[in-house]
Design an enzyme around this catalytic site. Structure first.
Site: not given
Length: 325
Positions: A9, A168
């Site tokens: 959505h 990371h």
């Protein structure tokens, strides 16, 4: 290759598609499908059909969808009816799920196999800070075991990387999924003295992998230990090329350095988007090259390799021009 549709959505699917590309690299046979406020079920179905038709292999399709029972799910479920033996839907899409699906395509050729495999990663991606708020796992919970053998010997160095960001997302996901380390070792005197950074790095390790921060001298000692590390697959992270050079000169047996990123700071020039150099950096890379070290310049495994000699020449020209002004 299994085709993947990310459906949601609003623009969530497009955002997670972009995030996945940043971390794992650009992906073929992946499409984002969105249901916008002015659209209805038929619009979503049409977009999904167009996405499937663009895939190289339309027999193996995996839908990753934001919400079970919503319109995107219902339309995917309608399409699934004719392909129950090969297609699959997983709801509750999050970024760890998407990245795991990308990685799984490297070794799995079935949408349903990937769907089954990515569930635990998606669940493990949901964590709470402070840690004491995290529900305790029961004894029946799945325990991920590292791939460690028991034989004596030295580390197997599966990757050594220079990256100013250290551990990371691109390292913890894309590179870890590619080289399968059992240990991620940040080799840095500066970070080893920083208790907060050390704690953050050890907590950022992917499931089944232990992360450590060690000074350069300690890494040199570990590299020379031939009694305790057989079966351990080490991924080394260096913050700077200078740290990597010290480790190699001290006896850490590396042949190739993956060059990921070098942060820009005062006095540096930036010949491309992710690498910045001062004169000491350029000189250090030349010393590494003189020692026979090869350079693998790319952020993620799916990127094409760049030419380090060309990057260094451009950086030197930019520094020379800067000094003339």
């Amino acid at each position: 290759m299994v085709g993947i549709i990310l459906a949601s959505h609003g623009g969530f699917a497009e955002g997670i598609f972009q995030s996945g590309s940043m971390i794992f690299g650009e992906q073929e046979n992946v499409k984002a499908v969105t249901l916008m406020p002015n659209e209805g079920p038929d619009d979503v179905r049409r977009k999904m059909e167009e996405a499937v038709s663009s895939f190289d292999n339309q027999d193996e399709v995996l839908f990753l969808i934001d919400l079970w029972g919503g319109t995107p799910f219902n339309q995917a479920n309608n399409l699934l009816e004719k392909h129950k033996d090969t297609w699959a839907i997983v709801a509750g899409m999050n970024l760890p799920m998407v990245i795991e699906a990308y990685a799984s395509r490297l070794s799995m050729e079935s949408a349903q196999e990937i769907a089954t495999h990515i569930i635990e990663t998606a669940k493990d991606g949901v964590k709470i800070k402070p840690e004491e708020l995290q529900p305790q796992k029961t004894s029946e919970s799945v325990v991920v075991k590292s791939n460690v053998g028991g034989r004596p010997g030295k580390f197997e160095y599966v990757l050594a990387r220079i990256d100013s960001r250290l551990l990371h997302g691109q390292v913890a996901t894309a590179w870890s999924k590619t080289v399968n380390p059992t240990r991620i070792i940040v080799v840095s005197d500066n970070v080893a003295r920083d208790e907060l950074r050390t704690k953050m790095i050890t907590q950022a390790a992917p499931n089944g992998v232990k992360a450590h921060v060690v000074p350069i001298a300690q890494m040199i000692k570990l590299a020379k230990d031939d009694q305790h590390f057989g079966g351990q697959k080490a991924l080394l992270l260096f913050e700077t090329p200078q740290d990597a050079l010290k480790a190699i000169e001290g006896g850490v047996p590396l042949e190739t350095l993956n060059i990921g990123s070098m942060a820009h700071s005062a006095g540096k020039v930036q010949p491309n988007k992710v690498l910045a150099f001062n004169q000491d950096d350029i000189d250090t890379y030349k010393k590494l090259e003189e020692k026979g070290i090869k350079f693998d310049v790319r952020k993620v495994p799916s990127d094409g390799k760049e030419n380090m000699d060309g990057i260094l020449r451009k950086a030197q020209e930019m520094l020379n021009e800067k000094n003339r002004k």
